[in-house]
Design a protein around this motif. Structure first.
Motif, short mmCIF file in Angstrom:
data_model
loop_
_atom_site.label_atom_id
_atom_site.label_comp_id
_atom_site.label_asym_id
_atom_site.label_seq_id
_atom_site.Cartn_x
_atom_site.Cartn_y
_atom_site.Cartn_z
N LEU A 114 0.86 -1.19 0.00
CA LEU A 114 0.00 0.00 0.00
C LEU A 114 0.89 1.23 0.00
N TYR A 115 0.70 2.10 -0.97
CA TYR A 115 1.48 3.33 -1.09
C TYR A 115 0.53 4.51 -0.90
N TYR A 116 0.79 5.33 0.13
CA TYR A 116 -0.05 6.47 0.48
C TYR A 116 0.50 7.71 -0.22
N LEU A 117 -0.31 8.26 -1.12
CA LEU A 117 0.12 9.42 -1.89
C LEU A 117 0.14 10.70 -1.06
N ALA A 118 -0.55 10.73 0.08
CA ALA A 118 -0.61 11.96 0.87
C ALA A 118 0.74 12.33 1.45
N ASP A 119 1.54 11.34 1.87
CA ASP A 119 2.83 11.63 2.49
C ASP A 119 3.94 10.72 1.98
N ASP A 120 3.71 10.00 0.86
CA ASP A 120 4.73 9.16 0.25
C ASP A 120 5.27 8.10 1.21
N THR A 121 4.39 7.46 1.96
CA THR A 121 4.77 6.39 2.87
C THR A 121 4.33 5.05 2.30
N LEU A 122 4.94 3.99 2.82
CA LEU A 122 4.73 2.65 2.30
C LEU A 122 4.34 1.74 3.46
N GLU A 123 3.38 0.86 3.19
CA GLU A 123 2.96 -0.14 4.17
C GLU A 123 2.79 -1.47 3.45
N ILE A 124 3.24 -2.55 4.09
CA ILE A 124 3.17 -3.88 3.47
C ILE A 124 2.44 -4.81 4.43
N LEU A 125 1.44 -5.51 3.88
CA LEU A 125 0.68 -6.49 4.63
C LEU A 125 0.94 -7.87 4.04
N GLU A 126 0.91 -8.89 4.89
CA GLU A 126 1.12 -10.28 4.47
C GLU A 126 -0.18 -11.05 4.64
#
Length: 390
Positions: free
Chosen positions: A172-184
């Motif tokens: 998941l890439y959040y365009l609001a603050d250019d952060t990244l999250e990965i779920l398994e």
């Protein structure tokens, strides 16, 4: 109540940038019972405690032998009053005190000229310094808030030789603050009272939300201004078929949802590639892993015997052949034996180990038997792996 303004100095031994500190105080003299109250006015952000220094009571006069206390005649502007071994210099008084003393023909000024309190840089309010952080794009936040790019990915865990474990991931890439999250995505099985055996897929956090550097480095502290946006993974690095490095783990992007594909087409004019089928990818990767395992086993055999590597399908003397798939002869067979430490110290002579060897993949694991009052915890001593000869 008469109020006088004064100060006293105190020595500072725990700092290198100052040797003395000036403390401003207010001295209150109560006419009804000759009691004195001393307080320190609060100075914002000065780092010094303020409030009552001496509570209201009669203060004995310094050097008096008959128990005499300080009276109103002992306090005058410009004089120094000794209060419990602390000399306080009186430099002024308020308007009411001046008017009261003049009406009662009481000497107000001391023969000595009152000296103003010395300037102290640590007795004034200090500027609050805050660390400089990178500017947050307000326009980007207002335009891209709640806009999230979703990708399907896979990570192949090859930490154990001879074993390949694929982890399906959701990036998941959040365009609001250019952060990244990965779920398994993990599959759990359970038993339902009515339906019987059931399976359910749930997502666990593989990587917490945050900025991910393209080239991770081990650093305890760093200045946020030293890194630019190009040093972190952005939406330009996430495309199907591309590989990103997540703290040493290669993650392959396999697919993107419809909204994500539309975003890339509208923003960059790029039409993404088709999705990568995991079945084809796993089959291809399994073949390459089998070839690598066989090559590694052949190389180990050649190195250990110091001869030419044995032909394909044969086995070097004393070297287990690593099979990609269990054979009917060795499938499900595990060899176990008990070990002790050779040339062990007296404290380690009582330790016992259990060696477990599986001929199907050449994996070897060692466990230590738990014993009471030995000082050793026991448990796993060596993870299952292919161990070369020394």
């Amino acid at each position: 109540v008469l109020r006088f303004y004064g100060y006293f100095t105190e020595d500072v031994t725990e700092r290198r940038d100052e040797t003395q500190r000036v403390r401003r105080v207010n001295v209150y003299f109560y006419l009804e019972d000759d009691t004195i109250h001393v307080s320190e006015p609060a100075i914002p952000n000065s780092g010094m405690a303020s409030g009552d220094l001496i509570r209201r009571h009669r203060i004995p006069r310094a050097g008096a032998t008959n128990g005499q206390h300080i009276i109103m005649g002992d306090i005058a502007v410009g004089s120094t009053v000794q209060i419990y071994a602390r000399p306080i210099t009186i430099v002024g008084c308020d308007t009411f005190t001046r008017t009261f003393l003049e009406n009662h023909d009481i000497q107000l000024e001391s023969p000595l000229t009152p000296t103003p309190p010395p300037a102290s840089p640590f007795g004034a309010p200090r500027a609050v310094s805050r660390p400089a952080h990178g500017r947050f794009g307000l326009k980007q936040f207002l335009e891209q808030d709640r806009h999230v790019l979703r990708f399907d990915a896979v990570w192949d865990d090859v930490s154990i030789p001879g074993r390949l474990t694929s982890h399906p991931l959701t990036v998941l890439y959040y365009l609001a603050d250019d952060t990244l999250e990965i779920l398994e995505s993990t599959l759990t099985q359970g038993i339902h009272p009515a339906a019987g055996a059931t399976s359910q897929t749930h997502a666990s956090v593989f990587l917490n939300r945050g900025k991910v550097r393209k080239q991770p480095a081990v650093e305890f502290t760093y200045n946020p201004g030293e890194l630019s946006q190009d040093d972190f993974i952005t939406d330009r690095d996430l495309v199907p078929g591309g590989m990103i490095n997540v703290y040493g783990r290669p993650v392959l992007i396999t697919d993107a949802d419809a909204l994500t594909r539309q975003y890339y087409e509208d923003s960059y004019g790029v039409c993404m590639l088709d999705a990568i089928l995991l079945d084809d990818y796993e089959a291809q990767h399994r073949v390459s892993s089998d070839r690598g395992a066989a090559t590694a086993a052949t190389t180990r055999g050649g190195m250990m015997t110091r001869d030419a590597p044995p032909p394909e399908g044969t086995q070097a003397i004393g070297v287990p052949l690593v099979h990609a798939q269990p054979t009917p002869d060795t499938d499900g067979i595990t060899l176990r034996c008990t070990l002790v430490l050779a040339d062990a110290a007296p404290v380690d002579r009582s330790r016992r180990f259990l060696l477990s060897f599986t001929p199907s993949d050449g994996g070897l694991a060692i466990f230590e038997t738990r014993q009471r009052n030995t000082g050793h915890l026991g448990g796993k001593f060596l993870d299952k792996r292919v161990v070369p000869k020394p």
